[in-house]
Write a protein that holds these residues in place. Sequence first.
Motif, PDB file in Angstrom:
ATOM      1  N   LEU A 123       0.829  -1.217   0.000  1.00 11.37           N
ATOM      2  CA  LEU A 123       0.000   0.000   0.000  1.00 11.37           C
ATOM      3  C   LEU A 123       0.861   1.265   0.000  1.00 11.37           C
ATOM      4  N   TYR A 124       1.965   1.212   0.738  1.00 15.16           N
ATOM      5  CA  TYR A 124       2.772   2.425   0.911  1.00 15.16           C
ATOM      6  C   TYR A 124       3.869   2.575  -0.136  1.00 15.16           C
ATOM      7  N   THR A 125       4.482   1.433  -0.551  1.00 21.11           N
ATOM      8  CA  THR A 125       5.519   1.521  -1.584  1.00 21.11           C
ATOM      9  C   THR A 125       5.252   0.483  -2.686  1.00 21.11           C
ATOM     10  N   PRO A 126       4.163   0.675  -3.433  1.00 23.31           N
ATOM     11  CA  PRO A 126       3.845  -0.315  -4.474  1.00 23.31           C
ATOM     12  C   PRO A 126       4.925  -0.356  -5.555  1.00 23.31           C
ATOM     13  N   LYS A 127       5.158  -1.564  -6.084  1.00 23.74           N
ATOM     14  CA  LYS A 127       6.215  -1.733  -7.085  1.00 23.74           C
ATOM     15  C   LYS A 127       5.640  -1.879  -8.498  1.00 23.74           C
ATOM     16  N   GLN A 128       4.335  -1.753  -8.600  1.00 28.86           N
ATOM     17  CA  GLN A 128       3.721  -1.877  -9.920  1.00 28.86           C
ATOM     18  C   GLN A 128       4.262  -0.778 -10.837  1.00 28.86           C
ATOM     19  N   GLY A 129       4.638  -1.154 -12.053  1.00 31.85           N
ATOM     20  CA  GLY A 129       5.180  -0.167 -12.991  1.00 31.85           C
ATOM     21  C   GLY A 129       6.689  -0.055 -12.932  1.00 31.85           C
ATOM     22  N   PHE A 130       7.324  -0.765 -11.999  1.00 31.96           N
ATOM     23  CA  PHE A 130       8.794  -0.720 -11.910  1.00 31.96           C
ATOM     24  C   PHE A 130       9.454  -1.575 -12.999  1.00 31.96           C
ATOM     25  N   GLY A 131       8.631  -2.402 -13.665  1.00 37.42           N
ATOM     26  CA  GLY A 131       9.195  -3.221 -14.754  1.00 37.42           C
ATOM     27  C   GLY A 131       9.711  -4.563 -14.305  1.00 37.42           C
ATOM     28  N   HIS A 132       9.194  -5.043 -13.174  1.00 43.87           N
ATOM     29  CA  HIS A 132       9.623  -6.355 -12.682  1.00 43.87           C
ATOM     30  C   HIS A 132       8.413  -7.203 -12.296  1.00 43.87           C
ATOM     31  N   SER A 133       8.657  -8.505 -12.252  1.00 40.33           N
ATOM     32  CA  SER A 133       7.575  -9.446 -11.965  1.00 40.33           C
ATOM     33  C   SER A 133       7.657  -9.964 -10.538  1.00 40.33           C
ATOM     34  N   THR A 134       6.611 -10.652 -10.156  1.00 36.85           N
ATOM     35  CA  THR A 134       6.601 -11.361  -8.873  1.00 36.85           C
ATOM     36  C   THR A 134       6.888 -12.844  -9.146  1.00 36.85           C
ATOM     37  N   PHE A 135       7.103 -13.591  -8.073  1.00 36.72           N
ATOM     38  CA  PHE A 135       7.315 -15.044  -8.205  1.00 36.72           C
ATOM     39  C   PHE A 135       6.069 -15.698  -8.814  1.00 36.72           C
ATOM     40  N   GLU A 136       4.918 -15.190  -8.422  1.00 37.65           N
ATOM     41  CA  GLU A 136       3.671 -15.755  -8.966  1.00 37.65           C
ATOM     42  C   GLU A 136       3.552 -15.492 -10.465  1.00 37.65           C
ATOM     43  N   MET A 137       3.962 -14.295 -10.892  1.00 45.30           N
ATOM     44  CA  MET A 137       3.914 -13.979 -12.333  1.00 45.30           C
ATOM     45  C   MET A 137       4.864 -14.894 -13.118  1.00 45.30           C
ATOM     46  N   ALA A 138       6.026 -15.173 -12.522  1.00 48.72           N
ATOM     47  CA  ALA A 138       6.984 -16.065 -13.196  1.00 48.72           C
ATOM     48  C   ALA A 138       6.385 -17.465 -13.346  1.00 48.72           C
ATOM     49  N   LEU A 139       5.717 -17.935 -12.289  1.00 45.21           N
ATOM     50  CA  LEU A 139       5.076 -19.254 -12.355  1.00 45.21           C
ATOM     51  C   LEU A 139       3.967 -19.283 -13.407  1.00 45.21           C
ATOM     52  N   GLU A 140       3.247 -18.178 -13.462  1.00 45.57           N
ATOM     53  CA  GLU A 140       2.171 -18.063 -14.455  1.00 45.57           C
ATOM     54  C   GLU A 140       2.770 -18.114 -15.872  1.00 45.57           C
ATOM     55  N   ALA A 141       3.897 -17.435 -16.050  1.00 41.70           N
ATOM     56  CA  ALA A 141       4.573 -17.444 -17.370  1.00 41.70           C
ATOM     57  C   ALA A 141       5.021 -18.865 -17.718  1.00 41.70           C
ATOM     58  N   GLN A 142       5.482 -19.606 -16.710  1.00 36.69           N
ATOM     59  CA  GLN A 142       5.893 -20.994 -16.976  1.00 36.69           C
ATOM     60  C   GLN A 142       4.691 -21.820 -17.440  1.00 36.69           C
TER      61      GLN A 142
END
Length: 308
Positions: free
Chosen positions: A243-262
């Motif tokens: 909520l305070y320091t969101p990383k959306q838009g920084f150009g990086h993924s989460t572990f869940e996004m990587a799994l989804e890509a797999q």
Amino acid sequence: MSDFKIKFRGVRGSYPVANRNFMEYGGNTACVEVNVGGHLIILDAGTGLIELGNELMTKYIESGTTITERTPVNATILLSHIHQDHILGIPFFKPMHLASTKINLFGGVAQDEKLETEISKLLFTKTFPLDLGDIAAELKIKDLNETNYIILKHGQEPVVTRVYDFLSKQHDENDVIISCYKSFAHPQNGVYIYKITYKGKSLVYATDKESYSGGDKKLIKFARNCNLLIHDSQYTTEDYLSLYTPKQGFGHSTFEMALEAQKQTNAEKLVFFHFDPAYNDDKLEEISKIYSSENAIMAKENLEIDIL
Ligand SMILES: [Zn+2]
Ligand SMILES: [Zn+2]
């Protein structure tokens, strides 16, 4: 013995860390060594490149007693982009300072820029004791675009060809083929995603990219059925959505996004890569317990994987 070997040399994103609580995963920034079909390919040139260079230097010296007897270093370096964590190792790569070394360095910058000029500005001239022109090695820096294929043939210079020429020709089964596409899921000028194919097996390197809602359609097509997918996994979902320091838009993924890509690409094996430099070994172990499995593993400095 595998003829397609991968060794992780630096697995951090953003900046290197030198702290004893980070040493199990390693503190160096992005660099992956690939030995395939007799060629040395290096994916990104973060600080992990430095130790690889030291080892190559030792091997070079041990390969003969005189300069003429020694086996020169010959490498193809592929840059995803020119953010600091992906290029900082270049001036400190010892083989670069040997006249016998041959390096072909590929990457891309903004449309009106040249990679060579940018590398010179960012890493040499005012920021290093040497100018790029003073480098002893035979260094060729080439701009790529996403219709390019790079073909590596034994004992020859890399050949860069365009998609139509590539598709219309027969290729030797011993050729190593490198293809790429430009992803704009990273701030400033985007990144190149690379695929290395050899004898029907493939590795896809997809770092510094944020996933999209519903998945990255370009990646899904490009990486379909690859044997190994190295994917950006900089943040936990909790940090990404903070909520305070969101990383959306920084150009990086989460572990869940990587799994989804797999899942979406049907990649045989996934390696989580490009970790937030704030995550120490304990934190990464915790994350590993949640997301790792036999077919989805955490990158670590010096981790070796053979594609069989
Ligand atoms: Zn990065
Ligand atoms: Zn970046």
